[in-house]
Scaffold this motif. Sequence first.
Motif, PDB file in Angstrom:
ATOM      1  N   ASP A  97      18.236  45.271   3.942  1.00 22.73           N
ATOM      2  CA  ASP A  97      17.741  43.896   3.839  1.00 22.73           C
ATOM      3  C   ASP A  97      17.660  43.211   5.197  1.00 22.73           C
ATOM      4  O   ASP A  97      16.848  42.335   5.420  1.00 22.73           O
ATOM      5  CB  ASP A  97      18.691  43.046   2.964  1.00 22.73           C
ATOM      6  CG  ASP A  97      18.676  43.489   1.513  1.00 22.73           C
ATOM      7  OD1 ASP A  97      17.597  43.851   1.004  1.00 22.73           O
ATOM      8  OD2 ASP A  97      19.748  43.459   0.883  1.00 22.73           O
ATOM      9  N   LYS A  98      18.556  43.610   6.113  1.00 24.31           N
ATOM     10  CA  LYS A  98      18.678  42.886   7.376  1.00 24.31           C
ATOM     11  C   LYS A  98      17.762  43.441   8.469  1.00 24.31           C
ATOM     12  O   LYS A  98      16.956  42.716   9.023  1.00 24.31           O
ATOM     13  CB  LYS A  98      20.137  42.930   7.829  1.00 24.31           C
ATOM     14  CG  LYS A  98      20.479  41.885   8.860  1.00 24.31           C
ATOM     15  CD  LYS A  98      21.976  41.743   8.981  1.00 24.31           C
ATOM     16  CE  LYS A  98      22.328  40.516   9.796  1.00 24.31           C
ATOM     17  NZ  LYS A  98      23.786  40.349   9.848  1.00 24.31           N
ATOM     18  N   CYS A  99      17.857  44.753   8.750  1.00 21.51           N
ATOM     19  CA  CYS A  99      17.084  45.315   9.869  1.00 21.51           C
ATOM     20  C   CYS A  99      15.830  46.056   9.413  1.00 21.51           C
ATOM     21  O   CYS A  99      15.003  46.425  10.238  1.00 21.51           O
ATOM     22  CB  CYS A  99      17.962  46.236  10.713  1.00 21.51           C
ATOM     23  SG  CYS A  99      18.399  47.791   9.892  1.00 21.51           S
ATOM     24  N   GLY A 100      15.697  46.288   8.103  1.00 23.29           N
ATOM     25  CA  GLY A 100      14.489  46.941   7.602  1.00 23.29           C
ATOM     26  C   GLY A 100      14.492  48.452   7.701  1.00 23.29           C
ATOM     27  O   GLY A 100      13.502  49.103   7.378  1.00 23.29           O
ATOM     28  N   CYS A 136      22.561  48.500   5.571  1.00 24.83           N
ATOM     29  CA  CYS A 136      22.849  49.809   6.170  1.00 24.83           C
ATOM     30  C   CYS A 136      24.209  49.751   6.875  1.00 24.83           C
ATOM     31  O   CYS A 136      24.727  48.658   7.151  1.00 24.83           O
ATOM     32  CB  CYS A 136      21.737  50.200   7.142  1.00 24.83           C
ATOM     33  SG  CYS A 136      21.711  49.256   8.683  1.00 24.83           S
ATOM     34  N   PRO A 137      24.796  50.924   7.175  1.00 19.98           N
ATOM     35  CA  PRO A 137      26.112  50.936   7.846  1.00 19.98           C
ATOM     36  C   PRO A 137      26.138  50.152   9.161  1.00 19.98           C
ATOM     37  O   PRO A 137      27.126  49.481   9.458  1.00 19.98           O
ATOM     38  CB  PRO A 137      26.362  52.428   8.096  1.00 19.98           C
ATOM     39  CG  PRO A 137      25.580  53.121   7.022  1.00 19.98           C
ATOM     40  CD  PRO A 137      24.348  52.268   6.799  1.00 19.98           C
ATOM     41  N   ASP A 138      25.047  50.213   9.948  1.00 21.43           N
ATOM     42  CA  ASP A 138      25.018  49.489  11.229  1.00 21.43           C
ATOM     43  C   ASP A 138      25.115  47.980  11.004  1.00 21.43           C
ATOM     44  O   ASP A 138      25.868  47.286  11.689  1.00 21.43           O
ATOM     45  CB  ASP A 138      23.727  49.806  12.005  1.00 21.43           C
ATOM     46  CG  ASP A 138      23.658  51.265  12.440  1.00 21.43           C
ATOM     47  OD1 ASP A 138      24.731  51.929  12.485  1.00 21.43           O
ATOM     48  OD2 ASP A 138      22.549  51.735  12.732  1.00 21.43           O
ATOM     49  N   CYS A 139      24.342  47.477  10.029  1.00 20.22           N
ATOM     50  CA  CYS A 139      24.356  46.032   9.755  1.00 20.22           C
ATOM     51  C   CYS A 139      25.680  45.604   9.109  1.00 20.22           C
ATOM     52  O   CYS A 139      26.167  44.499   9.364  1.00 20.22           O
ATOM     53  CB  CYS A 139      23.165  45.640   8.876  1.00 20.22           C
ATOM     54  SG  CYS A 139      21.594  45.754   9.775  1.00 20.22           S
ATOM     55  N   GLN A 140      26.279  46.495   8.318  1.00 15.72           N
ATOM     56  CA  GLN A 140      27.603  46.194   7.751  1.00 15.72           C
ATOM     57  C   GLN A 140      28.624  46.028   8.877  1.00 15.72           C
ATOM     58  O   GLN A 140      29.435  45.097   8.863  1.00 15.72           O
ATOM     59  CB  GLN A 140      28.071  47.316   6.819  1.00 15.72           C
ATOM     60  CG  GLN A 140      27.312  47.415   5.521  1.00 15.72           C
ATOM     61  CD  GLN A 140      27.701  48.659   4.757  1.00 15.72           C
ATOM     62  OE1 GLN A 140      28.893  48.917   4.530  1.00 15.72           O
ATOM     63  NE2 GLN A 140      26.713  49.467   4.375  1.00 15.72           N
ATOM     64  N   ALA A 141      28.559  46.936   9.861  1.00 15.05           N
ATOM     65  CA  ALA A 141      29.499  46.882  10.985  1.00 15.05           C
ATOM     66  C   ALA A 141      29.314  45.592  11.769  1.00 15.05           C
ATOM     67  O   ALA A 141      30.281  44.974  12.198  1.00 15.05           O
ATOM     68  CB  ALA A 141      29.302  48.102  11.881  1.00 15.05           C
TER      69      ALA A 141
END
Length: 145
Positions: A97-100, A136-141
Amino acid sequence: MSSHVVEDAINKMKDSNIRITPQRYAILEYLVESKSHPTADEIYKHLEHRFPNMSVATVYNNLRLFTEIGFVIEMAYGDSSSRFDFTSTKHYHAICDKCGKVVDVFYPGLEDVESATEQLTGFKIRDHRLEMYGLCPDCQALEEK
């Protein structure tokens, strides 16, 4: 792995009497090798140094051709520009949702959903797609920081 996938696609085009131009080959190759589900603009930017007189329209026209042949699916999400995905096996997409970012999900067994839908509705199903949305894991972090 990717080179034989490209060659298979090229051979199918030759069988359909479709001319294989260097640009066409390069676009197909980039789609097969790219794991990022690129937009037409990203493909153009990646290849413009190799083909200085190639236009964005050339990229779009070839993507349309590949989509008609069935090598490529156009993923249109909301109002952002379409992403293109070379597809040799049926798969689904997880979309951030955040980075696409789009990640392929292979989940055999979901083919049954078409026959179940046909039985429940009487429709003759042509195709289906499944999209899952989340972080995604990157945006969660990033959110945890």
